[in-house]
Design a protein around this motif. Sequence first.
Motif, PDB file in Angstrom:
ATOM      1  N   THR A 128      32.368  48.349  33.353  1.00  0.00           N
ATOM      2  CA  THR A 128      32.454  48.572  34.806  1.00  0.00           C
ATOM      3  C   THR A 128      31.691  47.469  35.545  1.00  0.00           C
ATOM      4  OG1 THR A 128      32.524  50.918  34.275  1.00  0.00           O
ATOM      5  CG2 THR A 128      32.254  50.363  36.591  1.00  0.00           C
ATOM      6  N   LEU A 129      30.556  47.095  34.983  1.00  0.00           N
ATOM      7  CA  LEU A 129      29.778  46.010  35.595  1.00  0.00           C
ATOM      8  C   LEU A 129      30.577  44.705  35.569  1.00  0.00           C
ATOM      9  CD1 LEU A 129      27.094  45.065  36.796  1.00  0.00           C
ATOM     10  CD2 LEU A 129      26.202  44.807  34.479  1.00  0.00           C
ATOM     11  N   ALA A 130      31.234  44.443  34.448  1.00  0.00           N
ATOM     12  CA  ALA A 130      32.029  43.204  34.352  1.00  0.00           C
ATOM     13  C   ALA A 130      33.197  43.252  35.338  1.00  0.00           C
ATOM     14  CB  ALA A 130      32.539  43.026  32.926  1.00  0.00           C
ATOM     15  N   ALA A 131      33.799  44.441  35.508  1.00  0.00           N
ATOM     16  CA  ALA A 131      34.910  44.575  36.463  1.00  0.00           C
ATOM     17  C   ALA A 131      34.422  44.299  37.887  1.00  0.00           C
ATOM     18  CB  ALA A 131      35.517  45.977  36.360  1.00  0.00           C
ATOM     19  N   VAL A 132      33.223  44.769  38.193  1.00  0.00           N
ATOM     20  CA  VAL A 132      32.630  44.540  39.518  1.00  0.00           C
ATOM     21  C   VAL A 132      32.456  43.032  39.731  1.00  0.00           C
ATOM     22  CG1 VAL A 132      30.449  44.755  40.804  1.00  0.00           C
ATOM     23  CG2 VAL A 132      31.458  46.765  39.710  1.00  0.00           C
ATOM     24  N   GLN A 133      31.911  42.370  38.716  1.00  0.00           N
ATOM     25  CA  GLN A 133      31.647  40.930  38.858  1.00  0.00           C
ATOM     26  C   GLN A 133      32.946  40.146  38.996  1.00  0.00           C
ATOM     27  OE1 GLN A 133      29.098  40.873  35.472  1.00  0.00           O
ATOM     28  NE2 GLN A 133      27.231  41.078  36.686  1.00  0.00           N
ATOM     29  N   LEU A 134      33.957  40.582  38.251  1.00  0.00           N
ATOM     30  CA  LEU A 134      35.255  39.906  38.339  1.00  0.00           C
ATOM     31  C   LEU A 134      35.843  40.091  39.747  1.00  0.00           C
ATOM     32  CD1 LEU A 134      37.674  38.483  36.941  1.00  0.00           C
ATOM     33  CD2 LEU A 134      38.525  40.746  36.334  1.00  0.00           C
ATOM     34  N   ALA A 135      35.806  41.338  40.232  1.00  0.00           N
ATOM     35  CA  ALA A 135      36.370  41.615  41.560  1.00  0.00           C
ATOM     36  C   ALA A 135      35.658  40.794  42.628  1.00  0.00           C
ATOM     37  CB  ALA A 135      36.261  43.105  41.858  1.00  0.00           C
ATOM     38  N   LYS A 136      34.340  40.711  42.506  1.00  0.00           N
ATOM     39  CA  LYS A 136      33.575  39.938  43.504  1.00  0.00           C
ATOM     40  C   LYS A 136      33.943  38.463  43.441  1.00  0.00           C
ATOM     41  CE  LYS A 136      29.248  40.923  44.644  1.00  0.00           C
ATOM     42  NZ  LYS A 136      27.815  41.221  44.419  1.00  0.00           N
ATOM     43  N   SER A 137      34.134  37.967  42.209  1.00  0.00           N
ATOM     44  CA  SER A 137      34.455  36.536  42.076  1.00  0.00           C
ATOM     45  C   SER A 137      35.819  36.226  42.697  1.00  0.00           C
ATOM     46  CB  SER A 137      34.432  36.126  40.602  1.00  0.00           C
ATOM     47  OG  SER A 137      35.582  36.648  39.959  1.00  0.00           O
ATOM     48  N   LYS A 138      36.649  37.249  42.832  1.00  0.00           N
ATOM     49  CA  LYS A 138      37.963  37.023  43.436  1.00  0.00           C
ATOM     50  C   LYS A 138      37.950  37.344  44.932  1.00  0.00           C
ATOM     51  CE  LYS A 138      40.659  37.527  39.251  1.00  0.00           C
ATOM     52  NZ  LYS A 138      41.494  36.327  39.306  1.00  0.00           N
ATOM     53  N   GLY A 139      36.803  37.644  45.442  1.00  0.00           N
ATOM     54  CA  GLY A 139      36.674  37.824  46.894  1.00  0.00           C
ATOM     55  C   GLY A 139      36.806  39.250  47.378  1.00  0.00           C
ATOM     56  N   ALA A 140      37.002  40.203  46.463  1.00  0.00           N
ATOM     57  CA  ALA A 140      37.143  41.595  46.913  1.00  0.00           C
ATOM     58  C   ALA A 140      35.793  42.136  47.378  1.00  0.00           C
ATOM     59  CB  ALA A 140      37.679  42.453  45.776  1.00  0.00           C
ATOM     60  N   PHE A 141      35.843  43.078  48.291  1.00  0.00           N
ATOM     61  CA  PHE A 141      34.640  43.779  48.723  1.00  0.00           C
ATOM     62  C   PHE A 141      34.430  44.921  47.732  1.00  0.00           C
ATOM     63  CE2 PHE A 141      32.477  46.987  51.330  1.00  0.00           C
ATOM     64  CZ  PHE A 141      31.435  46.225  51.837  1.00  0.00           C
ATOM     65  N   VAL A 142      33.194  45.088  47.240  1.00  0.00           N
ATOM     66  CA  VAL A 142      32.994  46.080  46.175  1.00  0.00           C
ATOM     67  C   VAL A 142      32.046  47.193  46.616  1.00  0.00           C
ATOM     68  CG1 VAL A 142      32.390  46.464  43.764  1.00  0.00           C
ATOM     69  CG2 VAL A 142      33.395  44.286  44.447  1.00  0.00           C
TER      70      VAL A 142
END
Length: 615
Positions: free
Chosen positions: A362-376
């Motif tokens: 879940t932490l890795a998914a958060v980091q991936l989403a952030k790297s793509k510009g999504a708001f988390v």
Amino acid sequence: MCGIVAYIGKREAYPVLIKGLHRLEYRGYDSAGIALLHKKEMNIYKTKGKVADLEKFVAGNDTQGHMGIAHTRWATHGVPNAINAHPHCSGNNNLAIIHNGIIENYLLLKKALQKQGYTFKSDTDTEVLVQLIDYIKTNNNCSLFDAVQTALRKVVGAYAIAIVEKGNEGEIIAARKSSPLAIGMGKDNEEFFIASDVTPFAEYTNKVVYLKDEEVVRIRLGESPKIVNLDKTESEINVEHLNMSLSQLEKGGYPHFMLKEINEQPQTILDCIRGRINRPATDVKLSGVMDHMDKLLSARRFIIVACGTSWHAGLIGKHMIEEFCRVPVQVEYASEFRYCCPVVDEQDVVIAVSQSGETADTLAAVQLAKSKGAFVYGICNVVGSSIARNTDTGTYIHVGPEIGVASTKAFTGQVTVLTMFAMCIAKMKRTISKERYEKILKGLKSLPDLIKEVLQYGNKIKDLSAVFTYAHNFLYLGRGYNYPLALEGALKLKEISYIHAEGYPSAEMKHGPIALIDHEMPTFVIATSDSIYEKTVSNIQEIKARGGKVIALVTKGDKFVSSMADYILEMPYVDECLAPIVSCIPLQLFAYYIAVQKGRNVDQPRNLAKSVTVE
Ligand code: F6R
């Protein structure tokens, strides 16, 4: 997975460390070990099994010392035995380390060290790390603090570590990356605690420092800790106040944490909604939503990422957000999301749901989403956890420490927060009528009383579970809001009783699982009255026509299902979107009592750990 704890101060270290290990045992219980430093000697004891086995193993031996490190293991590299148990030592036995995480490039490092003449006793990645630190320290003639930093710059992977050195009784070095680490600060720097979470030291101090990724700390008695990151910049110490009572960490007269936590739910739901829904139940406010309304209202879609029980809560969240906010929602297993090349961008809002706030995927998914510009947006229980810190904003569920490995009160807290989240956004978007909005808020406020009512069926559920201990397989069915509940009921049963169980959307049964139905395969149907109740009734008829035994959860006053099912449990009426929060209680109790009757270790089921910090 794996729990680490370290102590330095005036107390005898052994009792502090053993108690700390018991508190951390939910993180893994394959083996346990301890290293105690005293009069320039280091005594190490390790054994396969639980912390209680370690205590038996140590009994009668020298446990003196005011400083030590201890570990409870969830095996990754190497079978669970005494050799692979932590602490691990350098070849000259000068250094001892405890580690939670995985050193991914350990084979490369091991080969390089072997070329330098190093030999290894265990199969673990951790022994490689301590030998690497020893190699650097010896060859560079540097301090342990410097050697740890240099070694960690060569490491790929996740770690929370604590290291001690024979003859250096005033100092512990610790570090973290992707695995959690908290430092409990004693008064006037006279004692320090280091642990995977705050539970081992909450009874001694309420001052805590959470180490950040790639930070290394030098702890010395009488000095303020020195924290540097791997590029050698010194970090400021940010001491936070801990708000945890001892009673939250103990069983309080219950035979298991799981039963205690199931019974706590009227209170935990109250804590979760406190200060968020106003007194007349006409408005709900989550500061995480209010402070970021623009981002949340303009979201093209929501993507919920989570694992296990938290993923089930996410499925209920999807249903609610789509019904009330009219925004599309995707629910992804975090472990799949991170590797499936997801289409995510700044128009998306990703919601990460995690009790521990430490689940690696879940932490890795958060980091991936952030790297793509999504708001988390994070929905976590553990305050200060890695996911809570890595998200842009979020809401804590505030259900208190969940210690039983099977998640119970966190699930109801997560669904409650997701409901409030959906209500906040639906109101702003004007996609919900005032009447429905207020009805749901009133429903939320009534949950503690409804759960209290359902908890009174405890003995009935215990008797019912005694009937079904024979089962080798179980089917759980539900539709709409109750489908994720079917998944959750099945997960609870399989993880603590080891009975195979499948959760299915009721109508899907006809597309395969119906072939399994016979008198030996019981089905648990969630058939509370909702907009698709009649369809569920037909599904039950189909099971009965094939000789299957049916336990049904129905709403009080139900006539149709009650006349067909073999056993019924009556639930109080509540709006269908809130029903899972009430109906999950009998599912949790049913799994609990079956597991107890089968003699299972309910709080620590085999092969599992509470906080899955490896992928
Ligand atoms: C099941 C259970 C697990 C967790 C999962 C995610 O009872 O506890 O399935 O739900 O490991 O953990 P968190 O919520 O900490 O991310």
